[in-house]
Design a protein around this motif. Structure first.
Motif, mmCIF file in Angstrom:
data_model
loop_
_atom_site.group_PDB
_atom_site.id
_atom_site.type_symbol
_atom_site.label_atom_id
_atom_site.label_comp_id
_atom_site.label_asym_id
_atom_site.label_seq_id
_atom_site.Cartn_x
_atom_site.Cartn_y
_atom_site.Cartn_z
ATOM 1 N N SER A 1 0.838 -1.202 0.000
ATOM 2 C CA SER A 1 0.000 0.000 0.000
ATOM 3 C C SER A 1 0.867 1.243 0.000
ATOM 4 O O SER A 1 2.081 1.184 0.245
ATOM 5 C CB SER A 1 -0.910 0.007 1.234
ATOM 6 O OG SER A 1 -0.129 0.045 2.424
ATOM 7 N N ALA A 2 0.225 2.392 -0.255
ATOM 8 C CA ALA A 2 0.933 3.671 -0.277
ATOM 9 C C ALA A 2 -0.020 4.781 0.128
ATOM 10 O O ALA A 2 -1.233 4.697 -0.092
ATOM 11 C CB ALA A 2 1.505 3.951 -1.662
ATOM 12 N N THR A 3 0.542 5.834 0.722
ATOM 13 C CA THR A 3 -0.216 7.047 1.011
ATOM 14 C C THR A 3 0.538 8.236 0.450
ATOM 15 O O THR A 3 1.770 8.229 0.359
ATOM 16 C CB THR A 3 -0.440 7.262 2.522
ATOM 17 O OG1 THR A 3 0.819 7.561 3.153
ATOM 18 C CG2 THR A 3 -1.063 6.033 3.169
ATOM 19 N N VAL A 4 -0.203 9.262 0.074
ATOM 20 C CA VAL A 4 0.362 10.537 -0.366
ATOM 21 C C VAL A 4 -0.323 11.627 0.443
ATOM 22 O O VAL A 4 -1.562 11.694 0.477
ATOM 23 C CB VAL A 4 0.140 10.765 -1.871
ATOM 24 C CG1 VAL A 4 0.642 12.147 -2.289
ATOM 25 C CG2 VAL A 4 0.823 9.681 -2.688
ATOM 26 N N LEU A 5 0.456 12.438 1.142
ATOM 27 C CA LEU A 5 -0.079 13.474 2.023
ATOM 28 C C LEU A 5 -1.086 12.886 3.013
ATOM 29 O O LEU A 5 -2.097 13.503 3.353
ATOM 30 C CB LEU A 5 -0.716 14.602 1.212
ATOM 31 C CG LEU A 5 0.227 15.338 0.245
ATOM 32 C CD1 LEU A 5 -0.543 16.345 -0.596
ATOM 33 C CD2 LEU A 5 1.354 16.034 1.009
ATOM 34 N N GLY A 6 -0.804 11.657 3.450
ATOM 35 C CA GLY A 6 -1.633 11.004 4.442
ATOM 36 C C GLY A 6 -2.860 10.313 3.897
ATOM 37 O O GLY A 6 -3.618 9.696 4.670
ATOM 38 N N MET A 7 -3.085 10.360 2.575
ATOM 39 C CA MET A 7 -4.276 9.767 1.968
ATOM 40 C C MET A 7 -3.908 8.508 1.209
ATOM 41 O O MET A 7 -2.892 8.458 0.520
ATOM 42 C CB MET A 7 -4.957 10.782 1.041
ATOM 43 C CG MET A 7 -5.520 11.982 1.787
ATOM 44 S SD MET A 7 -6.146 13.280 0.684
ATOM 45 C CE MET A 7 -4.594 14.060 0.200
ATOM 46 N N ASP A 8 -4.746 7.495 1.312
ATOM 47 C CA ASP A 8 -4.477 6.208 0.698
ATOM 48 C C ASP A 8 -4.672 6.278 -0.812
ATOM 49 O O ASP A 8 -5.689 6.793 -1.300
ATOM 50 C CB ASP A 8 -5.406 5.139 1.282
ATOM 51 C CG ASP A 8 -5.021 3.747 0.831
ATOM 52 O OD1 ASP A 8 -5.506 3.319 -0.235
ATOM 53 O OD2 ASP A 8 -4.235 3.096 1.541
ATOM 54 N N ASP B 1 -8.541 7.193 -1.930
ATOM 55 C CA ASP B 1 -8.743 8.649 -1.871
ATOM 56 C C ASP B 1 -7.981 9.371 -2.964
ATOM 57 O O ASP B 1 -7.327 10.388 -2.726
ATOM 58 C CB ASP B 1 -8.309 9.176 -0.501
ATOM 59 C CG ASP B 1 -8.976 10.518 -0.171
ATOM 60 O OD1 ASP B 1 -9.717 11.041 -1.023
ATOM 61 O OD2 ASP B 1 -8.744 11.040 0.935
ATOM 62 N N MET B 2 -8.094 8.866 -4.197
ATOM 63 C CA MET B 2 -7.344 9.485 -5.284
ATOM 64 C C MET B 2 -7.854 10.877 -5.632
ATOM 65 O O MET B 2 -7.093 11.747 -6.044
ATOM 66 C CB MET B 2 -7.375 8.599 -6.532
ATOM 67 C CG MET B 2 -6.403 7.436 -6.482
ATOM 68 S SD MET B 2 -4.727 7.890 -5.902
ATOM 69 C CE MET B 2 -4.300 9.247 -6.960
ATOM 70 N N ILE B 3 -9.151 11.127 -5.468
ATOM 71 C CA ILE B 3 -9.659 12.471 -5.753
ATOM 72 C C ILE B 3 -9.030 13.478 -4.800
ATOM 73 O O ILE B 3 -8.604 14.565 -5.206
ATOM 74 C CB ILE B 3 -11.196 12.495 -5.662
ATOM 75 C CG1 ILE B 3 -11.808 11.660 -6.791
ATOM 76 C CG2 ILE B 3 -11.709 13.930 -5.744
ATOM 77 C CD1 ILE B 3 -13.314 11.580 -6.750
ATOM 78 N N GLY B 4 -8.947 13.115 -3.520
ATOM 79 C CA GLY B 4 -8.319 14.004 -2.553
ATOM 80 C C GLY B 4 -6.852 14.224 -2.854
ATOM 81 O O GLY B 4 -6.351 15.357 -2.752
ATOM 82 N N ILE B 5 -6.152 13.161 -3.239
ATOM 83 C CA ILE B 5 -4.725 13.287 -3.562
ATOM 84 C C ILE B 5 -4.526 14.193 -4.769
ATOM 85 O O ILE B 5 -3.702 15.121 -4.747
ATOM 86 C CB ILE B 5 -4.109 11.902 -3.810
ATOM 87 C CG1 ILE B 5 -4.030 11.108 -2.501
ATOM 88 C CG2 ILE B 5 -2.711 12.031 -4.426
ATOM 89 C CD1 ILE B 5 -3.601 9.673 -2.676
ATOM 90 N N ARG B 6 -5.291 13.964 -5.810
ATOM 91 C CA ARG B 6 -5.068 14.722 -7.045
ATOM 92 C C ARG B 6 -5.430 16.194 -6.901
ATOM 93 O O ARG B 6 -4.934 17.032 -7.660
ATOM 94 C CB ARG B 6 -5.832 14.068 -8.181
ATOM 95 C CG ARG B 6 -5.221 12.732 -8.579
ATOM 96 C CD ARG B 6 -5.957 12.056 -9.704
ATOM 97 N NE ARG B 6 -5.357 10.763 -10.015
ATOM 98 C CZ ARG B 6 -5.823 9.940 -10.946
ATOM 99 N NH1 ARG B 6 -6.895 10.269 -11.658
ATOM 100 N NH2 ARG B 6 -5.222 8.787 -11.167
ATOM 101 N N SER B 7 -6.288 16.522 -5.940
ATOM 102 C CA SER B 7 -6.605 17.932 -5.713
ATOM 103 C C SER B 7 -5.443 18.683 -5.077
ATOM 104 O O SER B 7 -5.386 19.917 -5.136
ATOM 105 C CB SER B 7 -7.845 18.045 -4.826
ATOM 106 O OG SER B 7 -7.569 17.615 -3.503
ATOM 107 N N LEU B 8 -4.508 17.955 -4.473
ATOM 108 C CA LEU B 8 -3.396 18.582 -3.753
ATOM 109 C C LEU B 8 -2.042 18.311 -4.389
ATOM 110 O O LEU B 8 -1.017 18.741 -3.855
ATOM 111 C CB LEU B 8 -3.363 18.082 -2.307
ATOM 112 C CG LEU B 8 -4.599 18.372 -1.450
ATOM 113 C CD1 LEU B 8 -4.431 17.759 -0.072
ATOM 114 C CD2 LEU B 8 -4.846 19.864 -1.337
ATOM 115 N N VAL B 9 -2.026 17.607 -5.522
ATOM 116 C CA VAL B 9 -0.778 17.150 -6.132
ATOM 117 C C VAL B 9 -0.696 17.612 -7.582
ATOM 118 O O VAL B 9 -1.706 17.641 -8.293
ATOM 119 C CB VAL B 9 -0.681 15.613 -6.049
ATOM 120 C CG1 VAL B 9 0.465 15.091 -6.897
ATOM 121 C CG2 VAL B 9 -0.475 15.188 -4.593
ATOM 122 N N GLY B 10 0.510 17.981 -8.018
ATOM 123 C CA GLY B 10 0.767 18.272 -9.416
ATOM 124 C C GLY B 10 1.694 17.233 -10.009
ATOM 125 O O GLY B 10 2.439 16.559 -9.288
#
Length: 319
Positions: free
Chosen positions: A77-84, A88-97
């Protein structure tokens, strides 16, 4: 900002950071059929300027695509900015470029139209999207070329446009995959300067590159991969000779080594380099004085001694 390309436009409503990590992985693996690209990676990477290094085919792009949700992990597994990344890809992509390595620009659009579109897809209203596009194009040095078609851009200009679309929505974290690819020396230096400045705007950066000097220039933390296996993860300069400085000179290196030793420094000769430790005062003053007395010129002087190349090779990397 349009009058000052060294600044970023005022941010929109900020999202509070909910974690002290840029990304984590636990037993992360990915395979393309029978070809394993990533082998059970365990990482806990803090925010900041992060280098992702390794030879071509080491798994760097695969790791980025898994973190972005473009690819699903085969194991772990992996998380980005604390999101799985699975849930939670929508949440990740809203905060990532993301700045991909390969061609991705709509060549029949102008840079201005493309950046307005990119800002709009991130949720900015039309007026704010136009202002943000103008500001970011100025930041990357394309303000006078904004109304040209992207298909007419040079390689360096296209790389700048790719960087612009990656940051136009003011992300917390941006992934840059081989951002200096195809650039001439001056274009490479300009791109590295831009990357180094992103941290001052509050944007964390993951720079993927097989050019180790680019990582040394822009990053403070490094993740080393070799054939999909983790070699090392930690602050840049941590480990071998991290409490020393590295010196290269034009002239008699043995003479300089002897003079430094006579001044009380601990010196190790590594080919054409000297690794120096001095606990009695300012090591840089001692090096300056010895160089002046010895009549040599300093070619390179680095704090944090062990280069990425040295670390990579010592840890068994393919180079």
């Amino acid at each position: 900002m349009t009058s000052d390309p060294a600044s970023m436009p005022e941010r929109g409503p900020s999202v509070q950071r909910v974690t002290d990590t840029a990304f984590t992985t636990h037993g992360l693996g990915h395979a393309y059929g029978r070809v394993v690209a990533l082998h059970t990676l365990d990482l806990d990477v803090p925010p900041g300027q992060i280098g992702l290094v390794g030879a071509n085919g080491a798994g760097k792009s695969t790791l980025i695509k898994v973190l972005l949700g473009i690819l699903s992990p085969t194991t772990g597994s992996a998380t980005v900015l604390g999101m799985d990344t699975r849930s939670d890809m929508i949440g990740i992509r809203s905060l990532v470029g993301y700045m991909p390595e390969g061609p991705c620009l709509p060549l029949e659009q102008t840079a201005a139209d493309f950046l307005v579109y990119a800002a709009g897809t991130a949720g900015l209203p039309p007026d704010a999207a136009r202002q943000r596009a103008s500001d970011v194009l100025t930041l990357v040095g394309l303000d006078e070329e904004r109304f040209r078609y992207l298909g007419d851009y040079s390689t360096g200009m296209k790389q700048r446009a790719k960087l612009a679309q990656a940051i136009v929505h003011d992300p917390q974290l941006v992934f840059l995959d081989e951002p200096t690819s195809g650039l001439d020396p001056s274009g490479r230096e300009e791109m590295l300067d831009l990357i180094a400045r992103l941290g001052s705007f509050g944007i964390d950066v993951v720079v993927s590159s097989h050019v180790l000097r680019d990582i040394e220039r822009t990053c403070t933390w490094v993740v080393m991969l070799d054939e999909g296996t983790l070699l090392h993860a930690g602050p840049l300069g941590e480990g071998e000779a991290g409490d020393r400085v590295r010196l290269e000179v034009n002239g008699d290196i043995e003479q300089v080594a002897d003079a430094l030793s006579s001044s009380g420094a601990e010196v190790a000769v590594d080919g054409r380099k000297l690794l120096i430790r001095y606990d009695e005062g300012d090591v840089f003053d001692v090096i300056r004085d010895v160089a002046a007395r010895s009549g040599v010129s300093i070619r390179r002087l680095d704090a944090g001694a062990a280069s990425l190349e040295e670390m990579f090779l010592r840890r068994g990397g393919a180079g």
